[in-house]
Design a protein around this motif. Structure first.
Motif, PDB file in Angstrom:
ATOM      1  N   PRO A  66       0.736  -1.294  -0.052  1.00 26.34           N
ATOM      2  CA  PRO A  66       0.011   0.065  -0.199  1.00 26.34           C
ATOM      3  C   PRO A  66       0.963   1.440   0.067  1.00 26.34           C
ATOM      4  O   PRO A  66       0.146   2.323  -0.322  1.00 26.34           O
ATOM      5  N   VAL A  67       2.218   1.379   0.450  1.00 23.25           N
ATOM      6  CA  VAL A  67       2.894   2.412   0.092  1.00 23.25           C
ATOM      7  C   VAL A  67       3.776   2.567  -1.098  1.00 23.25           C
ATOM      8  O   VAL A  67       3.753   3.776  -1.607  1.00 23.25           O
ATOM      9  N   GLN A  68       4.341   1.306  -1.484  1.00 25.62           N
ATOM     10  CA  GLN A  68       4.804   1.279  -2.920  1.00 25.62           C
ATOM     11  C   GLN A  68       3.944   1.592  -4.110  1.00 25.62           C
ATOM     12  O   GLN A  68       4.301   1.817  -5.263  1.00 25.62           O
ATOM     13  N   LYS A  69       2.963   1.263  -3.839  1.00 24.67           N
ATOM     14  CA  LYS A  69       1.719   0.853  -4.699  1.00 24.67           C
ATOM     15  C   LYS A  69       2.075  -0.035  -5.874  1.00 24.67           C
ATOM     16  O   LYS A  69       2.028   0.310  -7.230  1.00 24.67           O
ATOM     17  N   ILE A  70       2.193  -1.320  -5.534  1.00 22.44           N
ATOM     18  CA  ILE A  70       2.935  -2.184  -6.360  1.00 22.44           C
ATOM     19  C   ILE A  70       1.842  -3.595  -6.132  1.00 22.44           C
ATOM     20  O   ILE A  70       1.806  -3.746  -5.087  1.00 22.44           O
ATOM     21  N   LEU A  71       1.563  -4.344  -7.124  1.00 18.28           N
ATOM     22  CA  LEU A  71       0.613  -5.238  -7.207  1.00 18.28           C
ATOM     23  C   LEU A  71       1.678  -6.647  -7.646  1.00 18.28           C
ATOM     24  O   LEU A  71       2.214  -6.384  -8.601  1.00 18.28           O
ATOM     25  N   ALA A  72       1.287  -7.839  -6.646  1.00 20.65           N
ATOM     26  CA  ALA A  72       2.026  -8.980  -7.382  1.00 20.65           C
ATOM     27  C   ALA A  72       1.180 -10.091  -7.343  1.00 20.65           C
ATOM     28  O   ALA A  72       0.309 -10.076  -6.686  1.00 20.65           O
ATOM     29  N   VAL A  73       1.402 -10.824  -8.645  1.00 22.11           N
ATOM     30  CA  VAL A  73       0.463 -11.954  -8.923  1.00 22.11           C
ATOM     31  C   VAL A  73       1.223 -13.460  -8.976  1.00 22.11           C
ATOM     32  O   VAL A  73       2.278 -13.190  -9.561  1.00 22.11           O
ATOM     33  N   GLY A  74       0.920 -14.483  -8.211  1.00 23.39           N
ATOM     34  CA  GLY A  74       1.661 -15.659  -8.325  1.00 23.39           C
ATOM     35  C   GLY A  74       0.858 -16.642  -9.052  1.00 23.39           C
ATOM     36  O   GLY A  74      -0.298 -16.402  -9.082  1.00 23.39           O
ATOM     37  N   THR A  75       1.536 -17.466  -9.785  1.00 23.67           N
ATOM     38  CA  THR A  75       0.679 -18.452 -10.617  1.00 23.67           C
ATOM     39  C   THR A  75       0.870 -19.807 -10.253  1.00 23.67           C
ATOM     40  O   THR A  75       1.856 -20.343  -9.539  1.00 23.67           O
ATOM     41  N   LEU A 996      10.803  -1.061 -10.069  1.00 28.10           N
ATOM     42  CA  LEU A 996       9.503  -1.370  -9.394  1.00 28.10           C
ATOM     43  C   LEU A 996       9.809  -0.633  -8.005  1.00 28.10           C
ATOM     44  O   LEU A 996       8.731  -0.144  -7.697  1.00 28.10           O
ATOM     45  N   PHE A 997      11.237  -0.351  -7.479  1.00 26.08           N
ATOM     46  CA  PHE A 997      11.065   0.182  -6.219  1.00 26.08           C
ATOM     47  C   PHE A 997      11.326   1.702  -6.229  1.00 26.08           C
ATOM     48  O   PHE A 997      12.256   1.890  -7.001  1.00 26.08           O
ATOM     49  N   THR A 998      10.621   2.622  -5.677  1.00 25.04           N
ATOM     50  CA  THR A 998      10.997   4.000  -5.593  1.00 25.04           C
ATOM     51  C   THR A 998      10.966   4.249  -4.018  1.00 25.04           C
ATOM     52  O   THR A 998      10.210   3.963  -3.423  1.00 25.04           O
ATOM     53  N   PRO A 999      12.180   5.203  -3.753  1.00 27.81           N
ATOM     54  CA  PRO A 999      11.898   5.563  -2.262  1.00 27.81           C
ATOM     55  C   PRO A 999      10.917   6.245  -1.843  1.00 27.81           C
ATOM     56  O   PRO A 999      10.613   7.322  -2.502  1.00 27.81           O
ATOM     57  N   VAL A1000      10.102   5.688  -0.901  1.00 25.91           N
ATOM     58  CA  VAL A1000       8.888   6.542  -0.563  1.00 25.91           C
ATOM     59  C   VAL A1000       8.761   6.562   1.222  1.00 25.91           C
ATOM     60  O   VAL A1000       9.246   5.575   1.491  1.00 25.91           O
ATOM     61  N   GLU A1001       8.585   7.740   1.582  1.00 22.10           N
ATOM     62  CA  GLU A1001       8.455   7.818   3.035  1.00 22.10           C
ATOM     63  C   GLU A1001       7.279   6.941   3.582  1.00 22.10           C
ATOM     64  O   GLU A1001       6.058   6.915   3.093  1.00 22.10           O
ATOM     65  N   THR A1002       7.389   6.262   4.772  1.00 22.21           N
ATOM     66  CA  THR A1002       6.358   5.489   5.260  1.00 22.21           C
ATOM     67  C   THR A1002       5.390   6.279   5.869  1.00 22.21           C
ATOM     68  O   THR A1002       5.975   7.308   6.857  1.00 22.21           O
TER      69      THR A1002
END
Length: 1114
Positions: A66-75, A996-1002
């Protein structure tokens, strides 16, 4: 479309790569070729995968940061797909290929934990462009069923099938000695085993209390410090999921009978509320009827209103055939949202990552079996967001695809502008909320287009520039045909069981924008691109009777055939007036279906929107009860105004400007008197051997409904074609419909007479040996390795082109190779590619200036070869690639200049002549998995890499190479895999990939408030290190799990070291050291104090002892 032999495929798989090394190219003795400087060397080539597009095939798990706003899907095949902002996507694969059962982000730390069905845990580092595994842990004695990682914690709780909970340190990926055993957790509350752990979560307000859900219906609130259960909650229905209210005083469980139970933490006796969301309430106060299980529930609170309860499943059993639903309960309103596919998992996206704050949910992401849906919770009616990812490749199964790199620059904007009008309405007005990561730097500036053909007859154009993918425009080819009203009413349409409009072959000229498709029902449609909307009163249509029968002597209509020694009764070139509807003669004298096409073209006016508009529909017709054979090859040329197609019976050339059939010959007739096989033409009525041509599978003896065939005997003879199994979503090799025409079940004469047309190429070159200058012609390749040349005599351009006939005649030139012909191309004296002539696109309805008209009369690309080359005896090269070998033939002498045997034990599936690094090469993909490139014209081997074996026909049907070192294939029914064979692209790939990763403050933790701080009641923290660390809990049993260091690489280690996990660890270590030093100092001070104290005590005692004594008494 070519045919494939399964036995050959399997031989190809087993053949060793050693036998695959191609020998050096062979020069034919006695020919002296001018030396052409070839610039391509082996170092220009390197093979690597670039990106994977499309919906993750068979998804099984979902997670969101929810902080990085990245979605992961596994198969289910162990793949991981990560999605950030549109254009930021990533694909990774677990080596074991085991199904992903759960994913957990280390929120805002650039890391992800995956749990697999083979009982392994993996820590992925997402701080690099290509994520890698840092650590793995393999459980040896227990099976993993559920994992939970609290926010900002390094201790991962792992629940097992035996009902135990183990704790893993995610920094070191080592097990803690602290274990919660099932028998200790439930104690005497149940006499039997509670079943596997299905849920673990900590109380949002007290990290020291762990809620454990067991499958049987028992829930335990475990006190981590005192190592005992505080409360035990039992319900007599199995539990599927559990969720907390953010204040930590209540939780909700979903059960297998379709009920939800809400519990007060301090009242374990019974739930405070039981809800059956979809149950019919009975009047006498009895329990509602049981419903289907509620597979998951989420409980999300808002500051300003009622909480949301969101659940999947739970429908009543009497809703048979109802689609899967997501239910959103908010206050007194209940919304039931129907989904197109079954729900795999869903997650509610909330404003805060803290579980002890108001959740403020704003969207629900729903992972379906074949789609990803995002629902806007903030808008009335819960509209869905428009999905910006290219996840609709498989909307209808893909049946073929083509790839064009370095297209004309105006193409993508033109397709986008007509495609923008096709957008659906009613989406949420908000921006797509999954917007993490950053785009890569697009080093590639050239336009790329992918075209996919589908089972429902649709065609999609995709912008594939700079390793992204976006749909531009969709064309529905089935619109020109009548649809049957109901199942019983099938006049004379289907020769295929289903998908009668499926696309088999696409031929596209990017410069003129002319598009031609061949479909499974032996139909060809030619499209012209226009930005104007038009209404066509009558759809132009031609019917072609493409079957060679010596017994049926017919008087050919119209003009006689060009001078050629043809057998009696051969259908000759015939300009046929366009027909608006199919022929009326639907059956011949003996009751067999005859002269009717497979599909019925609409006879009502057709509105054609801007984009691709139907120019002409061509259909092959039934002949004497035999269905038309499927089209195996197709080509269109905008400069000549011609389209050509062929199948296992013969070839047809059509003038689409005059709407006339110019040539209609059986394959044998093309040879004239030069036929090397000495075959006797046969009538199909005598022997009915299946042809096996193209994509279709022929099942003998299918009884056709009576309204299709009146003759009682014809039931045995009529056939039904069906799409091979691999055109349907689930693919395998069971189907042997790809067997070659050289099938073992037919006689040698029959197999040769079923020689199919496998390659077609329009060009301007030397037709015969005696020619002094190039002229327009058509080169035809067959499945028996023959290349035949047909001369084209075109009238002058302008109005004359529409009035005078085009004369088409076989030239008598015949060349031979081993194996079916796949591809042909032409080079000039300098070794540069001579592309087919084309006419640049223009809007037909717009009046042109006079000088513009002159320019456009006949437009073809300027030849790169010098003008003096006309005087040389050999000024062109033909490049011909077959399944087995490649030859370069000098023209007009027709000498073989270079020859290369590509493979002995396997066969080539796809060969393309492509541009790379200001030069050209031949790229081939073999059935045994090798990708090879050869220089041109000398056919030196430049690259030979074992890439992947042909595991199914989907790969064979969709693999294609294009310019600038790009290639692609359909890796699963829903995904396109792109790869590059260019060294330069491989080197630039790292820059082009998104981050994918960007520095974001929690975000800041919620404020506890003055009174809560004063009187308690706020969130209670827990020193997990003290509880789970080795000092207090001891070491875990070594046989329980095995640690495997990951192949994360240097970048991964650096990423992890600089990561928040690393920072936290270092900070903790520093604090520990400081604390230890302070502790030591305190101890030393205490020791000094006590020693000073004892010293003063002793001194005082001595003073008392000797106080009254005189000095001489000592």
């Amino acid at each position: 479309m070519r045919k494939f032999n399964i036995r050959k495929v399997l031989d190809g798989l087993t053949s060793s790569s050693a036998s695959q090394q191609p020998p050096p190219p062979q020069h034919t003795p006695g020919t002296r070729e001018p030396e052409i400087q070839e610039t391509l060397q082996s170092e220009h080539f390197q093979l690597c995968k670039t990106v994977r597009h499309g919906f993750p095939y068979q998804p099984s798990a979902l997670a969101f940061d929810p902080v990085q706003k990245i979605l992961a899907v596994g198969t289910q095949s162990g793949a991981l797909r990560l999605f950030g902002r549109p254009g930021v996507e990533c694909y990774c694969q677990h080596d074991s290929g085991a199904a992903v059962i759960q994913l957990q982000f280390l929120i805002n730390e650039g890391a992800l934990v995956s749990a697999l069905a083979d009982d392994t845990l993996h820590l992925w580092n997402l701080r690099q462009k290509r994520p890698a595994i840092l650590h793995s842990l393999k459980f040896c004695r227990e099976r993993i069923t559920f994992c939970h990682l609290p926010f900002q914690s390094k201790w991962l709780y792992v629940g097992t099938e035996r009902g135990n909970i183990h704790i893993v340190n995610v920094e070191s990926f080592s097990l803690s000695g602290y274990v919660i055993m099932w028998n200790k957790a439930i104690e005497l509350s149940s006499k039997s085993h509670p079943g596997p752990v299905v849920h673990i979560s900590d109380n949002p307000m007290d990290e020291g209390k762990l809620l454990i859900g067991y499958e049987s219906g028992t829930v335990v609130l475990w006190d981590l410090k005192s190592k005992k259960g505080d409360y035990r909650y039992t319900y007599d229905e199995a539990i599927h999921s559990v969720a907390w209210h953010h204040e930590g005083k209540q939780f909700i469980c979903s059960h297998s009978d379709g009920t939800l139970t809400i519990w007060n933490v301090r009242s374990p006796a019974k739930p405070i509320q039981t809800i059956t969301p979809h149950g019919k309430q009975l009047k006498d106060g009895k329990k509602p009827e049981p419903c289907k299980p509620i597979l998951k529930v989420e409980f999300k609170t808002t500051r300003s209103g009622e909480p949301f309860i969101i659940l999947s499943g739970g429908l009543s059993y009497d809703t048979v055939g109802r689609r899967p639903c997501l239910t959103v309960m908010h206050g007194k309103s209940t919304a039931v949202l129907e989904m197109d596919y079954s729900i795999v998992d869903f997650l509610t996206l909330c404003e805060t990552p803290y579980p002890n704050d108001f959740q403020e949910p704003y969207a629900v992401v729903v992972l379906l079996e074949k789609d990803l849906v995002l629902i806007d919770l903030a808008q009335n009616g819960y509209p869905i967001f428009e999905n910006p990812y290219p996840l609709s490749i498989h909307e209808s199964p893909v049946t073929c695809c083509e790839y064009f790199a370095d297209c004309p620059v105006d193409l993508i904007p033109a397709l986008y502008s007509v495609g923008a009008r096709q957008k659906r309405q009613g989406y949420s007005k908000k921006e797509w909320p999954i917007n993490g990561g950053n785009w890569g730097l697009g080093a590639q500036s050239y336009p790329e287009i992918i075209i996919t053909g589908h089972a429902d007859g649709s065609i999609k154009f995709w912008d594939a520039s700079a390793i992204t993918l976006q749909v531009l425009y969709k064309l529905k080819t089935a619109k020109v045909f009548e649809k049957s009203r109901n199942k019983d009413d099938k006049p004379n349409t289907d020769i295929v069981d289903e998908d009668p409009y499926a696309i088999q072959i696409i031929s596209w000229c990017p410069e003129s924008r002319m598009l031609c498709i061949a479909g499974v029902s032996a139909h060809v449609i030619i499209y012209r691109f226009s930005k104007q909307e038009v209404i066509v009163e009558v759809i132009p249509m031609l019917e072609v009777r493409l079957l060679y029968e010596i017994n049926d002597v017919e008087s050919p209509e119209g003009e006689q055939a060009p001078p050629l020694p043809t057998p009696v009764g051969a259908p000759s070139p015939q300009p046929i007036p366009p027909q608006s509807h199919p022929s009326t003669s639907s059956s011949s004298s003996d009751g067999l279906r005859d002269n009717v096409p497979c599909l019925k073209v609409k006879n009502s006016p057709l509105k054609q929107s801007p984009g691709y508009q139907t120019e002409l529909v061509i259909q092959l017709v039934w002949v004497g009860g035999e269905p038309p054979q499927q089209i195996t090859s197709l080509s269109v040329n905008s400069s000549y105004g011609l389209v050509v197609f062929g199948n296992c019976n013969g070839i047809a050339v059509v003038d689409y400007l005059q709407k006339a059939v110019l040539l209609n010959l059986g394959t044998i007739e093309l040879y004239g008197s030069n036929d090397p096989y000495r075959r006797e033409p046969r009538s199909p009525r005598k022997s009915r051997q299946p042809s096996g041509a193209g994509l279709c599978d022929i099942s003998e003896g299918t009884v056709v409904p009576e309204d299709r065939c009146k003759s009682p005997t014809s039931a045995k003879m009529s056939r039904k074609l069906s799409l091979p199994t691999d055109l349907k979503p689930d693919l395998d090799i069971k189907d042997n419909s790809f067997s070659r025409s050289r099938s073992s079940s037919v006689t040698s004469i029959d197999k040769e007479s079923r020689e199919a047309i496998s390659a077609l190429h329009f060009c301007e070159t030397f037709t015969r040996k005696a020619d002094s200058s190039p002229s327009p012609c058509l080169w035809v390749g067959t499945t028996l390795g023959t290349v035949l040349v047909i001369a084209l005599n075109l009238p002058p351009g302008g109005e004359q082109r529409l009035l005078q006939p085009v004369i088409v005649s076989p030239s008598g030139t015949i060349l031979r190779l081993k194996g079916a012909i796949l591809r042909m191309a032409f080079l000039d004296t300098t070794g540069c590619l001579v592309p087919p002539a084309f006419e640049s696109w223009r809007e037909l309805s717009v009046p042109e200036e006079k000088d513009e008209k002159e320019k456009l009369k006949k437009r073809r690309p300027v030849s790169v070869s010098p003008s003096s080359s006309q005087e040389l005896s050999e000024n062109q090269y033909a490049v011909i690639c077959s399944e087995k070998q490649a030859k370069v033939i000098s023209l007009p002498a027709q000498n073989c200049a270079y020859k290369q045997n590509i493979t002995e034990t396997s066969f080539v599936l796809r060969g393309d002549v492509v541009a790379l690094s200001n030069s050209i090469c031949l790229a081939c993909f073999c059935a045994n998995g090798h990708i090879m490139t050869f220089s041109l014209p000398s056919l030196r081997p430049l690259l030979d890499v074992y890439y992947l074996p042909l595991t199914n026909m989907r790969i064979a049907r969709t693999f294609c190479f294009t310019n600038n070192g790009q290639a692609l294939y359909l890796v699963s029914p829903t995904e396109i895999q792109r790869l590059t064979y260019s060294q330069e692209t491989c080197e630039n790939l790292q820059e082009m990939l998104g981050e994918l990763f960007t520095p974001v403050e929690t975000p800041e933790a919620p404020n506890r408030g003055f009174f809560k701080g004063l009187f308690g009641g706020g969130a209670q923290s827990l020193d997990r290190e003290e509880l789970f660390g080795e000092l207090s809990s001891g070491k875990a049993s070594r046989s329980l799990a095995q640690h495997i260091p990951g192949p994360g690489g240097i970048e991964g280690v650096k990423g992890a070291a600089s990561g928040v996990v690393g920072e936290l660890a270092r900070a903790r270590l520093a604090l520990d050291e400081r604390g230890q030093k302070l502790g030591d100092l305190e101890e030393r001070t205490t020791a000094m104090l006590s020693s000073a104290d004892s010293f003063s005590k002793h001194a005082h005692e001595m003073m008392l002892k000797y106080k009254d004594k005189k000095w001489y008494q000592f």
